[in-house]
Motif scaffolding. Structure first.
Motif, PDB file in Angstrom:
ATOM      1  N   THR A  42       0.598  -1.078   0.089  1.00 26.15           N
ATOM      2  CA  THR A  42      -0.101  -0.010   0.038  1.00 26.15           C
ATOM      3  C   THR A  42       0.915   1.276  -0.117  1.00 26.15           C
ATOM      4  OG1 THR A  42      -0.078   0.120   2.402  1.00 26.15           O
ATOM      5  CG2 THR A  42      -1.820  -1.257   1.286  1.00 26.15           C
ATOM      6  N   THR A  43       0.382   2.094  -0.631  1.00 25.48           N
ATOM      7  CA  THR A  43       1.091   3.468  -0.742  1.00 25.48           C
ATOM      8  C   THR A  43       0.668   4.513   0.188  1.00 25.48           C
ATOM      9  OG1 THR A  43      -0.229   4.244  -2.607  1.00 25.48           O
ATOM     10  CG2 THR A  43       1.841   3.173  -3.163  1.00 25.48           C
ATOM     11  N   LYS A  44       1.539   4.929   0.807  1.00 27.15           N
ATOM     12  CA  LYS A  44       1.145   6.080   1.927  1.00 27.15           C
ATOM     13  C   LYS A  44       1.258   7.425   1.339  1.00 27.15           C
ATOM     14  CE  LYS A  44       2.299   3.283   5.890  1.00 27.15           C
ATOM     15  NZ  LYS A  44       0.905   2.832   6.137  1.00 27.15           N
ATOM     16  N   ALA A  45       0.303   8.291   1.876  1.00 32.51           N
ATOM     17  CA  ALA A  45       0.345   9.912   1.586  1.00 32.51           C
ATOM     18  C   ALA A  45       1.386  10.461   2.375  1.00 32.51           C
ATOM     19  CB  ALA A  45      -0.970  10.469   1.937  1.00 32.51           C
TER      20      ALA A  45
ATOM     21  N   GLU B 142       1.601  11.122   5.815  1.00 37.91           N
ATOM     22  CA  GLU B 142       1.740  10.062   6.803  1.00 37.91           C
ATOM     23  C   GLU B 142       3.449   9.928   6.810  1.00 37.91           C
ATOM     24  OE1 GLU B 142      -0.632   6.791   5.371  1.00 37.91           O
ATOM     25  OE2 GLU B 142      -2.452   8.000   5.561  1.00 37.91           O
ATOM     26  N   ILE B 143       4.012  10.029   5.792  1.00 32.63           N
ATOM     27  CA  ILE B 143       5.510   9.472   5.781  1.00 32.63           C
ATOM     28  C   ILE B 143       6.427  10.624   6.682  1.00 32.63           C
ATOM     29  CG2 ILE B 143       7.609   9.250   4.549  1.00 32.63           C
ATOM     30  CD1 ILE B 143       5.548   7.813   2.268  1.00 32.63           C
TER      31      ILE B 143
ATOM     32  N   LEU C 140       8.050   8.464   9.611  1.00 26.90           N
ATOM     33  CA  LEU C 140       7.600   7.070   9.835  1.00 26.90           C
ATOM     34  C   LEU C 140       8.612   6.040   9.991  1.00 26.90           C
ATOM     35  CD1 LEU C 140       4.584   5.857   9.852  1.00 26.90           C
ATOM     36  CD2 LEU C 140       4.909   5.094   7.478  1.00 26.90           C
TER      37      LEU C 140
ATOM     38  N   ALA D  51       9.398   3.859   7.089  1.00 25.52           N
ATOM     39  CA  ALA D  51       9.687   4.563   5.542  1.00 25.52           C
ATOM     40  C   ALA D  51      11.039   4.410   5.103  1.00 25.52           C
ATOM     41  CB  ALA D  51       9.198   6.048   5.917  1.00 25.52           C
TER      42      ALA D  51
ATOM     43  N   GLU E 231      11.006   6.568  -0.214  1.00 22.22           N
ATOM     44  CA  GLU E 231       9.707   6.917   0.097  1.00 22.22           C
ATOM     45  C   GLU E 231       9.959   8.350   0.581  1.00 22.22           C
ATOM     46  OE1 GLU E 231       7.240   2.715   1.160  1.00 22.22           O
ATOM     47  OE2 GLU E 231       8.434   3.722   2.586  1.00 22.22           O
TER      48      GLU E 231
ATOM     49  N   ALA F  10       7.957  11.781  -0.702  1.00 23.05           N
ATOM     50  CA  ALA F  10       7.068  12.278   0.149  1.00 23.05           C
ATOM     51  C   ALA F  10       7.617  13.708   0.326  1.00 23.05           C
ATOM     52  CB  ALA F  10       7.064  11.836   1.259  1.00 23.05           C
TER      53      ALA F  10
END
Length: 104
Positions: A2-5, A8-9, A33, A36, A40, A44
């Motif tokens: 799943t990809t995170k926004a 969120e990272i 995170l 991460a 990522e 982000a």
């Protein structure tokens, strides 16, 4: 996977005396995170500060261990603060993130 926004990272900036010294050298410190990866984090940050057109040149990550804390009400009870991860980000030459340290 799943990809995170991006929000969120990258949890937020870490502002201390040491990070301000790094800021004067063009390096920024962020709380990120714990799971991460560097790629990522890079994506982000570039997405989050897209309006300023930053390009991340290098990222160093450090997992910060939690500190031991003692509860005085119950003798012998020792706990700890949670572990967290920070990323020290180097931007391209001449680039800055505006508004991170206020008007400094």
């Amino acid at each position: 996977m799943t990809t995170k926004a991006a929000s969120e990272i990258v949890i937020g900036p870490v502002i201390t005396e040491r990070t301000y010294l790094l800021y004067t050298q063009g390096r920024y410190t962020f709380k990120v995170l714990g799971t991460a990866s560097k790629t990522e984090i890079k994506k982000a940050l570039e997405e989050q500060y897209e309006s300023q057109g930053i390009q991340v040149k290098d990222i160093n990550t450090v997992t910060m261990r939690g500190k031991k804390r003692r509860a005085y009400r119950r003798l012998g009870s020792v706990g700890s603060t949670p572990e967290w991860k920070k990323a020290i980000v180097t931007l391209g030459a001449g680039q800055k993130i505006e508004g991170l340290f206020g008007s400094v």
